[in-house]
Design an enzyme around this catalytic site. Structure first.
Site, short mmCIF file in Angstrom:
data_model
loop_
_atom_site.label_atom_id
_atom_site.label_comp_id
_atom_site.label_asym_id
_atom_site.label_seq_id
_atom_site.Cartn_x
_atom_site.Cartn_y
_atom_site.Cartn_z
N ASP A 111 0.86 -1.19 0.00
CA ASP A 111 0.00 0.00 0.00
C ASP A 111 0.90 1.23 0.00
OD1 ASP A 111 0.99 0.08 2.61
OD2 ASP A 111 -0.80 -0.87 3.43
N ASP B 161 1.63 4.90 1.78
CA ASP B 161 1.37 5.75 2.94
C ASP B 161 1.94 7.14 2.67
OD1 ASP B 161 0.27 3.64 4.62
OD2 ASP B 161 2.29 2.84 4.62
N ASP C 265 9.33 3.49 13.33
CA ASP C 265 9.93 2.33 14.00
C ASP C 265 11.34 2.00 13.52
OD1 ASP C 265 8.80 1.52 11.58
OD2 ASP C 265 7.57 -0.08 12.43
P1 ATP Z 1 3.71 -2.91 4.93
O1 ATP Z 1 2.61 -1.93 4.57
O2 ATP Z 1 4.46 -3.45 3.79
O3 ATP Z 1 3.24 -3.94 5.87
P2 ATP Z 1 4.81 -0.61 6.24
O4 ATP Z 1 6.22 -0.32 6.67
O5 ATP Z 1 4.22 0.31 5.23
O6 ATP Z 1 4.82 -2.10 5.76
P3 ATP Z 1 2.57 0.07 7.86
O7 ATP Z 1 1.98 -0.71 9.00
O8 ATP Z 1 1.78 0.29 6.64
O9 ATP Z 1 3.93 -0.66 7.54
O10 ATP Z 1 3.03 1.46 8.48
C1 ATP Z 1 3.48 2.54 7.66
C2 ATP Z 1 4.65 3.23 8.33
O11 ATP Z 1 4.23 3.79 9.57
C3 ATP Z 1 5.83 2.32 8.68
O12 ATP Z 1 6.68 2.14 7.60
C4 ATP Z 1 6.47 3.07 9.82
O13 ATP Z 1 7.26 4.13 9.34
C5 ATP Z 1 5.27 3.66 10.54
N1 ATP Z 1 4.81 2.78 11.61
C6 ATP Z 1 3.84 1.83 11.54
N2 ATP Z 1 3.66 1.22 12.70
C7 ATP Z 1 4.53 1.79 13.56
C8 ATP Z 1 4.83 1.61 14.95
N3 ATP Z 1 4.19 0.70 15.67
N4 ATP Z 1 5.78 2.42 15.50
C9 ATP Z 1 6.41 3.36 14.78
N5 ATP Z 1 6.18 3.57 13.47
C10 ATP Z 1 5.26 2.81 12.87
MG MG Z 2 2.25 0.33 4.49
#
Ligand code: ATP
Ligand code: MG
Length: 477
Positions: free
Chosen positions: A195, A197, A279
């Site tokens: 996705d 963001d 994170d």
């Molecule tokens: P994917 O969507 O492929 O699972 P993602 O890294 O995009 O991985 P998301 O859960 O969509 O993960 O979160 C988007 C972003 O928000 C992350 O890349 C991170 O920068 C931030 N993020 C998400 N969850 C946390 C958390 N628990 N603590 C700190 N930052 C977070």
């Molecule tokens: Mg994501």
């Protein structure tokens, strides 16, 4: 008991995991979750449990099986080579802490005297500044490293046009806006993002005012979903770290449990603040599709190149703030075939019990992301390695201790099966997954009840009922 077996077996498992999860063509998960039809284990299918489950209509927006491009940028390296490279990253660039001569200890250097008595303070200072970067958390940067379009492989046309339109619209309205997180990280690794963001200086209300098709969601972490048909672009306002003490207590935006866990995370801040509160370093890269620049505040590009999952800041504090980050570390390590950097990995076993305090609905979402993304078997190995599996599935953790071979075989087969279905573009169901993960805990319960005089069939039903009720306390199945 699972991944700490004989070396030969561990190697074989790792290879098996790589074959199952990594070297496959990218496949989109089509359709909704249907019923499982091809459980091939020689053990009895967990029909009783499956039958007893009443599951919510759980859905994952989209999933991708992942192929890891070993040959991207860093060249073709095996997982083993990479971990060696990862753990000694930069040693060629920066001298490491001076080593003690053979036979001496780290505190007894030279003539058996402690280091502080034999080394001049100026030299100590010098050594300190030369320490390998792996020994300390990356320093927060207030100015980012800026990579221009010729310095990174991202192309505008690889990015969802809806995501770009959201960023451009916000920028035109005078706000800062960037693509951030998994989409930038995955595109750098030549993986299709799950996705897109967006991070922005606009508050959720300001974002909503810019788009007709937008909804503010979440309480713990407020953000805006901008809808374009089936695609949702998630827009988050830049966050800052929480104010300390009284200031925090009096705030409606922030709340923290006495353990350090963040309960409400709506303190807005600058782009620099936002980068520090993400994170992992690899998740804190910001892409501006207008200028086609990547901004790197946390040495994320370094860790992408070195295939490392590294927390930003002090790992222990970051896990205490949000224990789910331990699961996320494992998830990204499995998905990307990265190593968890050693200081980020070190506290996990000790802090794993903190997962007990996470709301069960959030854990349910996390477990689906862990096991229904096409690399479940390898994820299972990592969860075991870091003592996280038993926190998620206590009864199955017990069964692994009591009857390791049977339990591991059954769970592994179910996960291989799940991975195969996802790679083949077939539907998968959380009901099957949970039934398979809990099944090995069932026989001991049934026998226990039978020993108290209960007939076999009611004992089976009662045991399944008990198991599910217990599991729901941990994960909202
Ligand atoms: P994917 O969507 O492929 O699972 P993602 O890294 O995009 O991985 P998301 O859960 O969509 O993960 O979160 C988007 C972003 O928000 C992350 O890349 C991170 O920068 C931030 N993020 C998400 N969850 C946390 C958390 N628990 N603590 C700190 N930052 C977070
Ligand atoms: Mg994501």
């Amino acid at each position: 008991p699972v991944s700490h077996g004989k070396p030969g077996r561990a190697k074989q498992q790792k290879q098996q995991a790589l074959n199952n999860n990594k070297n496959r063509a990218r496949t989109n998960l089509g359709g909704s979750f249907g019923s499982p039809s091809s459980f091939r284990s020689s053990d009895p299918p967990p029909a009783a449990l499956l039958h007893t489950f009443s599951l919510h209509d759980a859905r994952i927006r989209s999933n991708h099986a992942v192929i890891i491009p070993y040959a991207v940028e860093t060249g073709c390296r095996s997982r083993r080579q990479r971990s060696v490279h990862g753990s000694s990253a930069n040693q060629g660039l920066l001298p490491s802490t001076p080593r003690c001569p053979p036979g001496s200890t780290s505190t007894a250097y030279g003539a058996g005297r402690p280091l502080h008595q034999t080394v001049h303070p100026m030299l100590k200072k010098l050594f300190k500044s030369f320490r390998s970067p792996l020994r300390r958390a990356p320093r927060p940067r207030s100015t980012p490293e800026v990579l221009s379009s010729s310095q990174h492989p991202l192309k505008r046309n690889e990015i969802s046009r809806h995501a770009i339109s959201v960023v451009e619209r916000l920028q035109k309205a005078g706000y800062q806006a960037y693509l951030v997180g998994g989409c930038v990280r995955d595109l750098l690794l030549d993986i299709d993002p799950k996705d897109f963001d967006v991070a922005t200086s606009a508050t959720p209300e300001q974002v909503r005012a810019e788009f007709r098709n937008a909804r503010v969601i979440g309480r713990r972490f407020k953000l805006v979903h901008v809808h374009f048909g089936r695609e949702i672009i998630e827009v988050a306002t830049f966050r800052a770290n929480h104010p300390q003490g009284e200031e925090e207590e009096n705030s409606n935006q922030a709340a923290r449990h006495e353990s350090g866990r963040i309960l409400r995370d709506n303190v807005y801040g600058t782009l620099e603040d936002d980068a520090q509160r993400r994170d992992f370093t690899i998740n804190a890269l910001y892409y501006d599709p207008t200028q086609e620049h990547i901004l790197d505040y946390a040495r994320g590009m370094h860790d992408v190149r070195n295939h490392l999952v590294r927390l930003i800041g002090d790992p222990e504090q970051r896990y205490l703030e949000d224990p789910v980050r331990m699961l996320r570390a494992v998830r990204f390590a499995a998905k990307l075939d990265f190593d968890i950097e050693k200081h980020s990995a070190a506290p996990i076993r000790r802090l794993a019990p903190m997962l007990r305090d996470i709301p069960s609905a959030r854990l349910f979402d996390e477990v689906l992301k862990l096991f229904l993304a096409g690399y479940a078997e390898y994820t299972f190995d990592l969860l075991i390695e870091h003592d996280l599996f038993a926190q998620l599935f206590p009864a199955s953790g017990e069964a692994l201790k009591r009857n390791p071979e049977y339990t591991e075989k059954l769970i592994r087969q179910a996960l291989i099966n799940t991975d195969d279905r996802i790679h083949d573009g077939k539907s998968v169901t959380p009901a099957f997954l949970f039934a398979a993960l809990l099944w090995p805990a069932l026989p001991a319960r049934v026998l226990q009840l039978q020993s108290k005089g209960m007939p076999p069939i009611p004992a089976m039903q009662e045991a399944a009922h008990e198991l599910i009720a217990e599991q729901c306390q941990r994960i909202a199945v």
